[in-house]
Scaffold this active site. Structure first.
Site, PDB file in Angstrom:
ATOM      1  N   ARG A 151      40.313  16.740  14.387  1.00  0.00           N
ATOM      2  CA  ARG A 151      40.398  17.301  13.034  1.00  0.00           C
ATOM      3  C   ARG A 151      39.386  18.431  12.916  1.00  0.00           C
ATOM      4  O   ARG A 151      38.188  18.191  12.748  1.00  0.00           O
ATOM      5  CB  ARG A 151      40.089  16.203  12.012  1.00  0.00           C
ATOM      6  CG  ARG A 151      40.459  16.572  10.572  1.00  0.00           C
ATOM      7  CD  ARG A 151      39.924  15.552   9.579  1.00  0.00           C
ATOM      8  NE  ARG A 151      38.496  15.741   9.371  1.00  0.00           N
ATOM      9  CZ  ARG A 151      37.665  14.793   8.967  1.00  0.00           C
ATOM     10  NH1 ARG A 151      38.092  13.580   8.729  1.00  0.00           N
ATOM     11  NH2 ARG A 151      36.365  15.048   8.795  1.00  0.00           N
ATOM     12  N   HIS A 184      37.869  16.365   6.023  1.00  0.00           N
ATOM     13  CA  HIS A 184      38.940  15.440   5.654  1.00  0.00           C
ATOM     14  C   HIS A 184      39.779  16.045   4.531  1.00  0.00           C
ATOM     15  O   HIS A 184      41.003  16.004   4.550  1.00  0.00           O
ATOM     16  CB  HIS A 184      38.319  14.120   5.219  1.00  0.00           C
ATOM     17  CG  HIS A 184      39.270  13.185   4.554  1.00  0.00           C
ATOM     18  ND1 HIS A 184      40.259  12.531   5.238  1.00  0.00           N
ATOM     19  CD2 HIS A 184      39.387  12.804   3.254  1.00  0.00           C
ATOM     20  CE1 HIS A 184      40.949  11.783   4.388  1.00  0.00           C
ATOM     21  NE2 HIS A 184      40.447  11.935   3.181  1.00  0.00           N
ATOM     22  N   TYR A 235      27.872  15.155   8.625  1.00  0.00           N
ATOM     23  CA  TYR A 235      27.917  13.972   9.490  1.00  0.00           C
ATOM     24  C   TYR A 235      28.312  14.237  10.938  1.00  0.00           C
ATOM     25  O   TYR A 235      28.317  13.325  11.741  1.00  0.00           O
ATOM     26  CB  TYR A 235      28.846  12.896   8.883  1.00  0.00           C
ATOM     27  CG  TYR A 235      30.254  13.367   8.567  1.00  0.00           C
ATOM     28  CD1 TYR A 235      31.215  13.454   9.577  1.00  0.00           C
ATOM     29  CD2 TYR A 235      30.625  13.709   7.272  1.00  0.00           C
ATOM     30  CE1 TYR A 235      32.505  13.878   9.296  1.00  0.00           C
ATOM     31  CE2 TYR A 235      31.904  14.148   6.983  1.00  0.00           C
ATOM     32  CZ  TYR A 235      32.845  14.232   7.986  1.00  0.00           C
ATOM     33  OH  TYR A 235      34.106  14.654   7.716  1.00  0.00           O
TER      34      TYR A 235
END
Lengths: 427, 351
Positions: free
Chosen positions: A313, A317, A326
Site C-alpha cells: 500500500r 489507509h 508509523y
C-alpha cells in the site's frame, strides 16, 4: 499483579508482533523471498487442490527483470489488451489523485486510494467475465473503472450529491452497481466473504454459468467471516474466487497482526483443502493469469481458489491516516516488487508496443478525462453544500414499504425542515 | 393474498389438524413447491430434518441442493443467505436455537437489515431466518433466550412470533414472500400444545385446540396485523408467542373480561389494533418472557403511554422474565407464570 511461580518453571512471555521498520529506520527488504519470474509451475486447472499448495508458499511471477513475460503463467495477452490494462490502471491512479485532492479541498469527507495496488483489481476484472459478480472491499475502484462504470457516477457517490444513486447514505467510495455486477460495499470488514460464497452457491443451485469473486485485505482475514466463508466454499465446492490483497498494512497495524509472521495468507487455503496461489500483486500479468486460472477452475466445477496478492500500500489507509507516523518513508521507495503501472509500461515498451511519449500523452489525456468528469459531477453538488437528496429519501428503502412509524417520522423531518428553512417549498 | 381475502372461505377449505411443527413444515413445503427460488438450510435440517423435525421430509421431496445441512457457523449461514438473496433466491435459514444467533448477528444487523438501504434498492436480502426461541423446556441459559428486542431495535428487520399452528403457517408463508429480511421466532414451548403456564400439569395437545385447524394448501397472514384472541372490556393484554396462552389461561381462571391481543408481528407492529383496544379498556397489561429491562415490553409501554395516555385509568403493567440469564434449575422461578401475571391483573383490577 505478581506472577505465581510454580517450582522452577520459567515465566511465560507474550509475543507482540512488531514491524521490521518504523519511521526513520533504514529499510532492508532482504528477508522477502522473490523467486525469479517464470519459475513457478502452472498446474492444470482441474488439478486436485493439493497440487496447488506449493504455490501457496511460492510467488507466481511473469514479468522478469528485463520486462519480458516468461514461464508457464504468461497469459499471452495481445498488445491491445495490454494497452487497455495499462490505460485502466493509469486511469484508476489519475482518478485517485483527483479525488484525494477533492477531499483535501473539502468537497467530500473521506477518500481511499489504491496506489500501488491497481493491478490487484484491474487485472482480475479483465480476466473475469463481465457478468461474474464481484464482492469487493473498499480498495477495488479499479474493478468499476475496468467495467466501464461512469466516472461521473463514482464522483456523485463520493460527493454524496443529489445525483448520487445511493441517495447520500453511504460513505464515499462505498459504491454499489448491480448492473455492473458490483456488490454494495460494507464498512464492516469481511462481511462480503460469506456473501460471495452464498451468491456463488446460488449460481450453482440454479445451474447458472456465472461465478463470484471477492476481495479482502490481509488484516481482515482475522475476522470470523473469512473462515466461515472458506469453510462453506470448501464444503459446497462453491464457484468462487477469494482474493486476499496483502498490502502489508491494515491502517497502522502491519500484516503480522493478521498472522503473517507464521504463514502466508495463501497458505490459509491448505487448511481448508481448496486451491491456493500466492502471486506477485505488482505484476499485472501474473495477477491476470492467476485469476484466469481460478475462474476457469470455478467455472468447470473444480472449486474455489484463494489468491494472495503480495503487494504494497503505497499511500495511507485513507485520507484520515498518516503513514509517516508509523512506517519508514523508505518502505514505499524500496518496495522490491516495483510499481505495477511502471512494470506494465516497461513491458509494453520492451515489446515495442509503447513508448514514454505515448505514456506521457495518455497520462495527460486521463487527467483531462477525470477533470471533466469531476466538473460534471460538481454540477450536482458537493458534500455539505445543500445539493443533496430530499429529506424524505432518508426513510425510503428501510423496508420495501413505509411502515407507520417511518411515515410519522418522515412527516416530522419535513416539519422540521419547514421551521429551519421557511422559504423551502418542495415537500 | 391473505386468508381473509382467500377466494375459498376458510370454513369451506379442507382443513387438517396440525401441531406447530407440522404447520411450519407444511408452509415450507408449500413455498418450496410454489417458488423454485426458496431454499432451506441450516444445521441438521437436511437428511435428518432438524432437531425439532421442522424440515423433515423436505430434502427427500425437494432435493439436496434446495434443502441442505450447513457447517456449524451462524455467521456463515446468515452471510451466505445474504449472498443468495442478492442473487435472487429466497433462503430460509434455520438457526437451531435463538441463543446461537449471536455469531451471525453482524450479518443480520449490519448486512441483511441494511442491504436495501445502503444500495438504494439495488440489492435486497429477502430471507426468513427461522429460529426456535423462549424457555420452558429446561434448556438452560443457552437454549431458552428470547432475544426479540435485539432485532426489533434494528431498522430494516421484521420480527414475527406466531402463537399457534394456524398463524405459524400463514405468517411463515407471508415471511418467505416478503422482500425484507424477517426473523421468525418459533416459541418452542408451544410446538406441541398451547402451554398455559402450569408446568406441573400436562399440556393440552394442539389436536384439541381450535387454532390447530389449518386450511390445506396456500394461505398467508399479513405481517403487521395483530389478532384479537378474545374481545373484552376490563383491560387490554398485549402478548405474543407462548405468553398469549399463559395470559389467556390466567384471565380465564380469574374470570376477568380482558381483551387479549396476540401481536403476531412485533415489527411491523399493528399499532392501530393496540390503540383501539386500550382506548376502549383504559388499562393495559404487557406480557413477555424476555428479560424486563429494555425488553420489547418497554417499547410497547412507551407507545401506549404516548398514544393512549388520556384514556388510561391505571399505570401500564409489565409482566416479564427477570433481568438474569435463564437459570436451568430455577426455570419455573424465572418464567413469568400465573402467579406473576395474576398479581398484575389484581393490581389492574383494583386500580
Amino acid at each position: 499483579m505478581t506472577a505465581k511461580s510454580r517450582g522452577n518453571l520459567p515465566p511465560l512471555s507474550l509475543h507482540v508482533p512488531e514491524p521490521k521498520f518504523r519511521p526513520g529506520d533504514v529499510v532492508d527488504y532482504s528477508h522477502i523471498q522473490i523467486p525469479p519470474a517464470g519459475a513457478q509451475a502452472r498446474p492444470d486447472e482441474q488439478c486436485t487442490a493439493s497440487d496447488t499448495h506449493p504455490l501457496c508458499l511460492d510467488l507466481v511471477r511473469v514479468l522478469g527483470e528485463d520486462h519480458r513475460a516468461v514461464g508457464p503463467w504468461d497469459p499471452k495477452l495481445d498488445a491491445e489488451t495490454l494497452r487497455r490494462m495499462l490505460r485502466t490502471m493509469a486511469l484508476t491512479r489519475a482518478f485517485d489523485d483527483r479525488m484525494y485532492r477533492g477531499q483535501r479541498q473539502g468537497k467530500t469527507s473521506f477518500y481511499m486510494k489504491c496506489t500501488g495496488e491497481e493491478a490487484t483489481s484491474v487485472a482480475p476484472a479483465m480476466a473475469l467475465a463481465a457478468d461474474d459478480m464481484v464482492f469487493p472491499s473498499y480498495r477495488q475502484q479499479g474493478i468499476l473503472i475496468s467495467r466501464g462504470y461512469p466516472l461521473v457516477e463514482m464522483i456523485n457517490q463520493i460527493y454524496s450529491n443529489r445525483a448520487d444513486k445511493l441517495k447520500g447514505r453511504q460513505l464515499p467510495i462505498m459504491y454499489s452497481a448491480r448492473d455492473y455486477g458490483f456488490f454494495t460495499i460494507s464498512g464492516n470488514l469481511a462481511t462480503q466473504y460469506p456473501q460471495a460464497v452464498g451468491w456463488a452457491m446460488a449460481s450453482a443451485i440454479k445451474g447458472d454459468t456465472r461465478i463470484a469473486a471477492t476481495w479482502i485485505g490481509e488484516g481482515s482475514t482475522a475476522e470470523g467471516d473469512f473462515h466461515s466463508a472458506m469453510t462453506f466454499a470448501a464444503v459446497y465446492n462453491a464457484p468462487v474466487i477469494f482474493n486476499v490483497v496483502n498490502n502489508q498494512w491494515a491502517i497502522s497495524s502491519f500484516s503480522g497482526f493478521a498472522g503473517a509472521e507464521r504463514a502466508t495468507f495463501a497458505a490459509r487455503a491448505i487448511g481448508y483443502g481448496i486451491a491456493g496461489i500466492r502471486v506477485d500483486g505488482n505484476d499485472p500479468l501474473a495477477v491476470y493469469a492467476a485469476t484466469e486460472w481460478a475462474a476457469n477452475r470455478a467455472r468447470s466445477n473444480a472449486g474455489p481458489t484463494l489468491i494472495e496478492h503480495f503487494t504494497y500500500r503505497a499511500e495511507g489507509h485513507s485520507t484520515s491516516d498518516d503513514p509517516a507516523q508509523y512506517r519508514s518513508a523508505q518502505e514505499r521507495e524500496e518496495w522490491p516488487l516495483g510499481d505495477p503501472i511502471n512494470r506494465l509500461k516497461q513491458h509494453l515498451i520492451a515489446l515495442g508496443e509503447w513508448s514514454e511519449e505515448q505514456q506521457a500523452a495518455m497520462d495527460r489525456e486521463l487527467v483531462d478525462q477525470v477533470k471533466s468528469a469531476t466538473k460534471e459531477a460538481e454540477k450536482n453538488g458537493i458534500l455539505g453544500h445543500g445539493l443533496h437528496h430530499p429529506f424524505h429519501t432518508m426513510f425510503e428503502d428501510v423496508f420495501e414499504e413505509l411502515p407507520w412509524n417511518l411515515k410519522e417520522q418522515s412527516e416530522q423531518a419535513i416539519r422540521e425542515r419547514r421551521i429551519k428553512w421557511p422559504e423551502w417549498k418542495d415537500a | 393474498m391473505t386468508y381473509e381475502e382467500s377466494p375459498v372461505s376458510l370454513s369451506e377449505a379442507p382443513t387438517r389438524r396440525l401441531n406447530m411443527i407440522e404447520a411450519i413444515n407444511d408452509a415450507l413445503d408449500i413455498m418450496m413447491e410454489r417458488d423454485p427460488n426458496v431454499v432451506v438450510m441450516g444445521e441438521d435440517v437436511g437428511y435428518f430434518g432438524g432437531v425439532f423435525r421442522a424440515t423433515a421430509g423436505l430434502q427427500k421431496k425437494h432435493g439436496k441442493t434446495r434443502v441442505f445441512d450447513t457447517p456449524i457457523s451462524e455467521c456463515g449461514i446468515i452471510g451466505v443467505a445474504v449472498g443468495m438473496g442478492a442473487y435472487g433466491l429466497r433462503p430460509v435459514p434455520e438457526i437451531q436455537f435463538a441463543d446461537y444467533i449471536y455469531p451471525g448477528l453482524d450479518q443480520l444487523v449490519s448486512e441483511a437489515a441494511r442491504l436495501r438501504y445502503r444500495s438504494a434498492g439495488e440489492f435486497i436480502a429477502p430471507m426468513t431466518v427461522r429460529s426456535p426461541f423462549g424457555g420452558g423446556i429446561f434448556g438452560g441459559q443457552t437454549h431458552s433466550q428470547s432475544p426479540e428486542a435485539m432485532f426489533t431495535h434494528v431498522a430494516g428487520l421484521k420480527t414475527v412470533v406466531p402463537s399457534n399452528p394456524h398463524d405459524a403457517k400463514g405468517l411463515l408463508i407471508a415471511a418467505i414472500e416478503d422482500n425484507d429480511p424477517v426473523i421468525f421466532f418459533e416459541p418452542k414451548r408451544i410446538y406441541n400444545g398451547p402451554f398455559n403456564g402450569y408446568y406441573d400439569k400436562p399440556v393440552e395437545p394442539w389436536s384439541r385446540h381450535a387454532d390447530s385447524v389449518v386450511p390445506e394448501g396456500y394461505y398467508s397472514i399479513p405481517l403487521g396485523k395483530a389478532r384479537i384472541v378474545r374481545p373484552g372490556n376490563a383491560f387490554t393484554v398485549l402478548a405474543y408467542g407462548t405468553m398469549v396462552h399463559v395470559a389467556a389461561a390466567v384471565c380465564a381462571e380469574k374470570g376477568v373480561d380482558a381483551e387479549i391481543i396476540d401481536l403476531r408481528t412485533l415489527v411491523p407492529l399493528d399499532i392501530e389494533t393496540v390503540e383501539k383496544s386500550v382506548e376502549k379498556t383504559g388499562k393495559c397489561l404487557i406480557v413477555h418472557e424476555a428479560t424486563r429491562t429494555s425488553g420489547f415490553g418497554a417499547e410497547l409501554s412507551a407507545l401506549v403511554q404516548e398514544r393512549c395516555f388520556y384514556h388510561l385509568e391505571a399505570p401500564i403493567e409489565r409482566v416479564t422474565g427477570f433481568d438474569t440469564p435463564y437459570p436451568h434449575s430455577l426455570e419455573w422461578a424465572y418464567f413469568p407464570g400465573p402467579v406473576r401475571i395474576g398479581e398484575a391483573i389484581d393490581r389492574l383490577t383494583k386500580a
